[in-house]
Design a protein around this motif. Structure first.
Motif, PDB file in Angstrom:
ATOM      1  N   CYS A  87      -2.642   0.743  -6.763  1.00  0.00           N
ATOM      2  CA  CYS A  87      -2.478  -0.421  -5.877  1.00  0.00           C
ATOM      3  C   CYS A  87      -3.440  -1.469  -6.365  1.00  0.00           C
ATOM      4  O   CYS A  87      -4.435  -1.145  -7.004  1.00  0.00           O
ATOM      5  CB  CYS A  87      -2.712  -0.075  -4.398  1.00  0.00           C
ATOM      6  N   GLN A 107       0.242   4.548  -1.469  1.00  0.00           N
ATOM      7  CA  GLN A 107      -0.501   4.878  -2.686  1.00  0.00           C
ATOM      8  C   GLN A 107      -0.087   6.251  -3.215  1.00  0.00           C
ATOM      9  O   GLN A 107       0.117   6.433  -4.418  1.00  0.00           O
ATOM     10  CB  GLN A 107      -2.006   4.903  -2.403  1.00  0.00           C
ATOM     11  N   GLU A 141       3.344   6.161  -4.809  1.00  0.00           N
ATOM     12  CA  GLU A 141       3.325   5.498  -6.114  1.00  0.00           C
ATOM     13  C   GLU A 141       2.798   6.440  -7.191  1.00  0.00           C
ATOM     14  O   GLU A 141       3.365   6.533  -8.287  1.00  0.00           O
ATOM     15  CB  GLU A 141       2.465   4.233  -6.051  1.00  0.00           C
ATOM     16  N   GLU A 187       5.391   9.168  -8.005  1.00  0.00           N
ATOM     17  CA  GLU A 187       6.464   8.698  -8.878  1.00  0.00           C
ATOM     18  C   GLU A 187       5.998   8.560 -10.325  1.00  0.00           C
ATOM     19  O   GLU A 187       6.707   8.919 -11.266  1.00  0.00           O
ATOM     20  CB  GLU A 187       7.014   7.363  -8.356  1.00  0.00           C
ATOM     21  N   ARG A 188       4.781   8.054 -10.503  1.00  0.00           N
ATOM     22  CA  ARG A 188       4.236   7.890 -11.855  1.00  0.00           C
ATOM     23  C   ARG A 188       4.069   9.236 -12.553  1.00  0.00           C
ATOM     24  O   ARG A 188       4.452   9.413 -13.712  1.00  0.00           O
ATOM     25  CB  ARG A 188       2.892   7.162 -11.790  1.00  0.00           C
TER      26      ARG A 188
END
Length: 330
Positions: A16, A312, A315, A318-319
């Motif tokens: 973020c 957060q 994210e 997913e990464r």
């Protein structure tokens, strides 16, 4: 493999925007008047060995939380199974705010770890808030004749003995496989440890050459000259290490990683309870000693809302899912 290969990689998305996170840390929470607070001791589980960044962060805030609540906050180290043993205790606890776990981004790939039967802790935990944030770092033994990340790669390509890389959790093992594949180091030896403390000890002795690890455990040894921090993995230079380049500056932008230290509660914990915990943490990180402890570990205090922290976590999940597809754990 030529350095140009690395320069073609685009940096992965940052967890973020740190500026936005800083604002979250400074802005007073809308739920500052939350009524919930514990009326008996709270257990804060650290699912890793003592001496690492997670442990240091937990101990930095637990004393102050205890003062705010008027109840002890007991830090309990329960290492093992890539953090799953301690985390599982909280997954199975009553969702009442009295049993919490402090975790790091490696929690998002627990379900991909062989031998753990696809268990997904995130499905049984409630994100509460980040506590602090620190870029991870590329750390090597000071006994190695290298000064940069690039020099380390070249050293490993010509050294008489294969280089070794220490890992304390699954996320670091994925990064190790990525380094071996993308830097052309097929003989890189990956050595798995149960905690960061043991990794640091062996790196100082050069029993193991390198690690991707949080700044926390390495910083005092870097200052003492027994370890070298070749690069930090955030989008900008770490405040605690302004002289150390980022991995992007060093020519390796794909090795970007920001470690959050985050609180989770059992799934189903009521919103007023999680909001009460966040309100207390907001006060705790204002304490000068807490801020000094976190800063000395190379981190920045961060307290955000359960919704912001959940974003957060998604994210990062997913990464890492994309990386695990390329470099599966074995």
């Amino acid at each position: 493999m030529p350095l140009e290969r690395f320069k073609k990689h685009k940096p992965p998305p940052v967890l973020c925007a740190l500026a936005a996170v800083a604002l979250c840390a400074l802005a007073p929470p809308a739920f500052a008047q939350a009524a919930w607070h514990p009326d008996r001791p709270v257990t804060l589980v650290v699912p890793y060995a003592a001496g690492g960044g997670t442990d240091a962060t937990a101990r930095a805030v637990s004393k102050q939380l205890g003062m705010i609540w008027g109840q002890p906050v007991i830090v309990e180290n329960m290492p093992g199974a890539d953090g799953l043993i301690g985390t599982r205790r909280v997954m199975e606890a009553k969702p009442d705010g009295y049993t919490l776990v402090l975790q790091v981004p490696s929690i998002v790939i627990t379900k991909y770890t062989p031998g753990l039967k696809g268990i997904d802790p995130l499905a049984r935990l409630e994100p509460v808030t980040a506590v602090s944030m620190s870029p991870a770092a590329v750390v090597v033994s000071a006994k190695l004749p290298v000064k940069t990340f690039g020099e380390f790669v070249q050293y490993c390509k010509t050294a008489a003995q294969p280089c070794s890389l220490a890992t304390g959790e699954s996320l670091a093992r994925v990064s190790a496989k990525q380094l071996a594949a993308e830097a052309g180091l097929p003989n890189l030896i990956v050595v798995n440890y149960r905690g960061t403390g043991a990794i640091v000890t062996d790196m100082i002795a050069n029993n193991v050459n390198m690690a991707f690890t949080g700044i926390t455990a390495a910083l005092p040894h870097y200052k003492a000259g027994t370890l070298k921090i070749l690069a930090t993995q955030g989008p900008r230079r770490a405040a605690a290490l302004p002289e150390v380049p980022t991995t992007a500056e060093a020519g390796y932008p794909q090795f970007q990683s920001v470690t959050w230290f985050g609180l989770f509660a059992p799934k189903g914990t009521p919103p007023n309870v999680t909001q009460g915990i966040v309100a207390a943490l907001h006060e705790a990180v204002k304490d000068a000693d807490v801020r000094k402890t976190i800063a000395s570990a190379g981190a920045e205090p961060v307290v955000n809302t359960p919704a912001a922290f959940a974003a957060q976590v998604r994210e990062e999940s997913e990464r890492m899912a994309a990386l695990v597809k390329l470099y599966p754990l074995e």
